[in-house]
Design an enzyme around this catalytic site. Structure first.
Site, PDB file in Angstrom:
ATOM      1  CG  ASP A 107      -2.700  -8.476   0.721  1.00 54.13           C
ATOM      2  OD1 ASP A 107      -1.985  -8.775   1.680  1.00 54.13           O
ATOM      3  OD2 ASP A 107      -3.744  -7.768   0.825  1.00 54.13           O
ATOM      4  CG  HIS A 164      -1.943  -1.016   1.286  1.00 56.25           C
ATOM      5  ND1 HIS A 164      -2.790  -1.277   0.237  1.00 56.25           N
ATOM      6  CD2 HIS A 164      -2.275  -1.911   2.267  1.00 56.25           C
ATOM      7  CE1 HIS A 164      -3.601  -2.282   0.567  1.00 56.25           C
ATOM      8  NE2 HIS A 164      -3.301  -2.685   1.785  1.00 56.25           N
ATOM      9  CG  HIS A 172      -6.395  -5.483   1.889  1.00 56.21           C
ATOM     10  ND1 HIS A 172      -5.808  -6.407   2.742  1.00 56.21           N
ATOM     11  CD2 HIS A 172      -7.555  -5.108   2.472  1.00 56.21           C
ATOM     12  CE1 HIS A 172      -6.570  -6.572   3.808  1.00 56.21           C
ATOM     13  NE2 HIS A 172      -7.660  -5.795   3.669  1.00 56.21           N
ATOM     14  CG  ASP A 215      -4.783 -10.148   3.305  1.00 56.36           C
ATOM     15  OD1 ASP A 215      -4.567 -10.620   2.172  1.00 56.36           O
ATOM     16  OD2 ASP A 215      -4.394  -9.020   3.664  1.00 56.36           O
TER      17      ASP A 215
END
Ligand code: 3YP
Ligand code: ZN
Length: 372
Positions: free
Chosen positions: A179, A142, A181, A267
């Site tokens: 991931d 991120h 996200h 995740d």
């Protein structure tokens, strides 16, 4: 066939302190203190399973070196590096977005995390190992050039890519991010760079909530070298394996990178507190096997996995072990103890509303074959 797989872990990664949060929010009069979801647990316990399974004996340990300022400044602004350095003097600082707390000395640990991904990449590029897994913390995908966010201080993978380009003559690199996200940092750092392909599979509208749509395809000369697969919540092994076969592998074959980097977050797993997907260890194993195979096909097997999210302390270790077994071709005999419950669910069938999203991304992968 077994391979020489490099492995990075450092005790200091477990000392990165994300404060006394209640999952993602600070405690208060009506919020009982707990711990941050981003805690050492899932990662330290993955390392513990790598040891107890005996796999550690058959991997090549790679000692992480800290990233240098020069390494980090190829990707980040001096202002951001200064911000992290000064926040790191506080008992609890923040990387920039209010979601990314870290304790005193976090700057040094973040430099060692970026450095772990660099060291893994250097080991692969110098040929001392066939491929490598960097089990680093804090994560990186991120982090923007000028801002830390979503638990990420520095952009571990881009920092390693820029070392590969500056010092090892690598030109074209692909990043595959599974991931749950969106890999917004990686995407934005490379959105105008036609030599880096950024592919992200993620849960749509999860985090960040305003990035990661399929319409984000890269900018200017780099149009076509960003591919997002924003899967609906509830996607399982069927959707992930279809995305792999129909989008990720064709895009990698079309782009022919000289190095593949994987943002390896667990995740999207069946029991993650921050994700709404149902992926299991067997699917992570299949994803890793296929990525290793396609890397052998296009770039002599040069592939580096860098750890990202994954917040189930009990399940992440089995997902990570499955990936390491796939990379090395070594079977430890340790079975996924949750398989009886997680593997046979109808949740894994590819649903039409998931298929639609994959079909849209499939067009982008096919178009990449025409432009590059
Ligand atoms: C950061 C704050 C709320 C959601 C969270 C996501 C972190 C993560 O695992 N990114 O990959
Ligand atoms: Zn994540």
């Amino acid at each position: 066939m077994t391979r020489n797989t490099g492995y990075v872990w450092h005790e200091r990664y477990a000392w990165h302190d994300t404060g006394t949060f209640a999952g993602i929010v600070p405690p208060g009069p009506t919020v009982q203190p707990f711990h941050n979801f981003e805690s050492p647990e899932s990662k330290a316990r993955l390392n513990s399973l790598v040891e107890v399974s005996g796999l550690i004996e058959r991997l090549t340990p790679i000692r992480p070196r800290p990233a240098t300022e020069e390494d980090v400044l190829r990707v980040h602004t001096a202002r951001h590096v200064e911000h992290i350095r000064s926040q790191s003097l506080l008992p609890l600082g923040d990387a920039g977005d209010g979601w990314s707390p870290f304790g005193r000395g976090g700057y040094e640990i973040a430099m060692l995390a970026a450095g772990g991904t660099i060291s893994a990449t250097e080991a692969v590029l110098s040929g001392s190992v066939d491929n490598a897994y960097a089990l680093v913390r804090p994560p990186g995908h991120h982090a923007e050039r000028d801002l830390g966010m979503g638990y990420c201080l520095f952009a571990n993978i881009p920092i390693a890519i820029e070392v590969a380009r500056a010092r090892y003559g690598v030109e074209r690199v692909a990043v595959v991010d599974y991931d749950v996200h969106h890999g917004n940092g990686t995407q934005h750092i490379y959105e105008d760079d036609p030599d880096v392909l950024a592919i992200s599979l993620h849960q749509e509208f999860l985090f960040p909530q305003n990035t990661g749509s399929a319409a984000e395809m890269g900018v200017g000369r780099a149009e076509g070298t960003t591919i997002n697969v924003p899967l609906p919540a509830g996607s399982g092994n069927g959707a992930y394996l279809a995305s792999l076969q129909r989008v990720v592998l064709p895009a990698l074959r079309a782009f022919r990178p000289q190095l593949v980097m994987v943002a390896s977050g667990f995740d999207a797993s069946a029991v993650d507190p921050l994700g709404g997907m149902t992926v299991t260890a067997s699917a992570y194993r299949a994803i890793a096997e296929n990525l290793v195979d396609v890397a052998e096909e296009v770039c002599d097997g040069r592939i580096v996995f860098s750890h990202e999210g994954g917040y189930s302390p009990v399940y992440v270790p089995y997902c990570g072990l499955a990936v390491l077994e796939a990379m090395s071709g070594i079977e430890t005999g340790v079975l996924d103890p949750y398989a009886f419950s997680f593997e046979n669910s109808p949740a894994h069938q590819l649903k039409p509303w998931q298929d639609d999203v994959i079909a849209e991304a499939e067009v982008l992968a096919r178009r990449l074959g025409l432009v590059v």
